[in-house]
Design an enzyme around this catalytic site. Structure first.
Site, PDB file in Angstrom:
ATOM      1  N   LYS A  97       0.712   4.526   7.098  1.00 19.25           N
ATOM      2  CA  LYS A  97       0.107   5.394   6.089  1.00 19.25           C
ATOM      3  C   LYS A  97       0.616   6.826   6.254  1.00 19.25           C
ATOM      4  O   LYS A  97       1.212   7.190   7.257  1.00 19.25           O
ATOM      5  CB  LYS A  97      -1.421   5.391   6.209  1.00 19.25           C
ATOM      6  CG  LYS A  97      -2.087   4.063   5.906  1.00 19.25           C
ATOM      7  CD  LYS A  97      -1.993   3.705   4.446  1.00 19.25           C
ATOM      8  CE  LYS A  97      -2.790   2.444   4.128  1.00 19.25           C
ATOM      9  NZ  LYS A  97      -2.220   1.236   4.765  1.00 19.25           N
ATOM     10  N   SER A 124       0.803  -1.227   0.000  1.00 22.51           N
ATOM     11  CA  SER A 124       0.000   0.000   0.000  1.00 22.51           C
ATOM     12  C   SER A 124       0.835   1.275   0.000  1.00 22.51           C
ATOM     13  O   SER A 124       0.303   2.365  -0.209  1.00 22.51           O
ATOM     14  CB  SER A 124      -0.948   0.023   1.211  1.00 22.51           C
ATOM     15  OG  SER A 124      -0.218   0.124   2.418  1.00 22.51           O
TER      16      SER A 124
END
Length: 227
Positions: free
Chosen positions: A186, A148
């Site tokens: 993230k 990701s």
């Protein structure tokens, strides 16, 4: 010197003093609340033309502070030649052996579904370059599981070095604990009373949560890759 030029130079020197490397253009854009990176390019060019900074060719994030305005000098910041190190591939890489190696606890894999406390793998450790550590605060390492964050240069199987902290600036890559049960790596963005956790892969969607549901567990300060 314009106010925006001063703000950008101050942000660059603050981040270099804290992290040892300049901020990215995205981080500069967010810090100055600009809509596009073209404005940052213009400010960087103006600072370079005025002799405050120097860009080093063919190097990522390669900005060197040459001098500072008198106002900053009086505030106590000593202009130093702080710049990102360069190496053939990947840019900025150094060997562990030449960087004052230290051992950090390897706490497990960073993957959705488990908080940091639950993925502690025991007495395992990983050797990291001492230059990655800030000299203050606690640090730990995690193995990345998943893709990701590949556009940020973070691949599956990489080891990320995390400094423990509970706050983050917009644009920081963090370990975030969501709803006390899911940990994720993230990019952090604050949107009013909401927190956006952005992936660096178009195959994944940005996750947006109420502020109280997200707890910052640490900030990315380094990455180790084996070949």
């Amino acid at each position: 010197m314009t106010r925006k030029q001063m703000e950008l130079l101050d942000f660059i020197k603050t981040r270099m003093d804290r992290d040892g490397v300049p901020p990215s253009f995205d981080e500069m854009k967010d810090a100055l609340d600009l809509r596009s990176k073209s404005g940052i390019h213009r400010l960087i060019t103006a600072l370079e033309e005025r002799g405050f900074i120097r860009r080093l060719a063919h190097r990522a994030r390669a900005i060197e502070i040459v001098k500072l305005p008198e106002a900053m000098e009086r505030a106590g910041f000593s202009a130093r030649a702080a710049k990102a190190a360069a190496a053939p591939l990947p840019k900025g890489a150094v060997t562990v052996e030449t960087a004052g190696a230290l051992d950090l606890p390897l706490m497990g894999r960073i993957a959705a579904g488990l908080p940091i406390e639950a993925i502690n793998g025991g007495p395992q450790s990983v050797t990291v370059p001492g230059m990655m550590l800030s000299g203050r605060g606690q640090h730990y390492a995690l193995e990345v599981k998943g893709d990701s964050m590949i556009a940020a240069g973070i691949n599956d199987g990489d080891i990320v070095v995390i400094r423990e902290q509970q706050t983050a600036d917009n644009g920081d890559i963090v370990v975030a604990l969501v709803a006390d049960h899911e940990a994720t790596l993230k990019r952090y963005r604050r949107r009013g009373g909401m927190i956006a956790l952005e992936p660096a892969n178009d195959s994944y969607e940005t996750q947006v949560y109420p502020e109280q549901m997200v707890k910052v567990q640490g900030r990315l300060v380094g990455l180790i890759r084996s070949y």
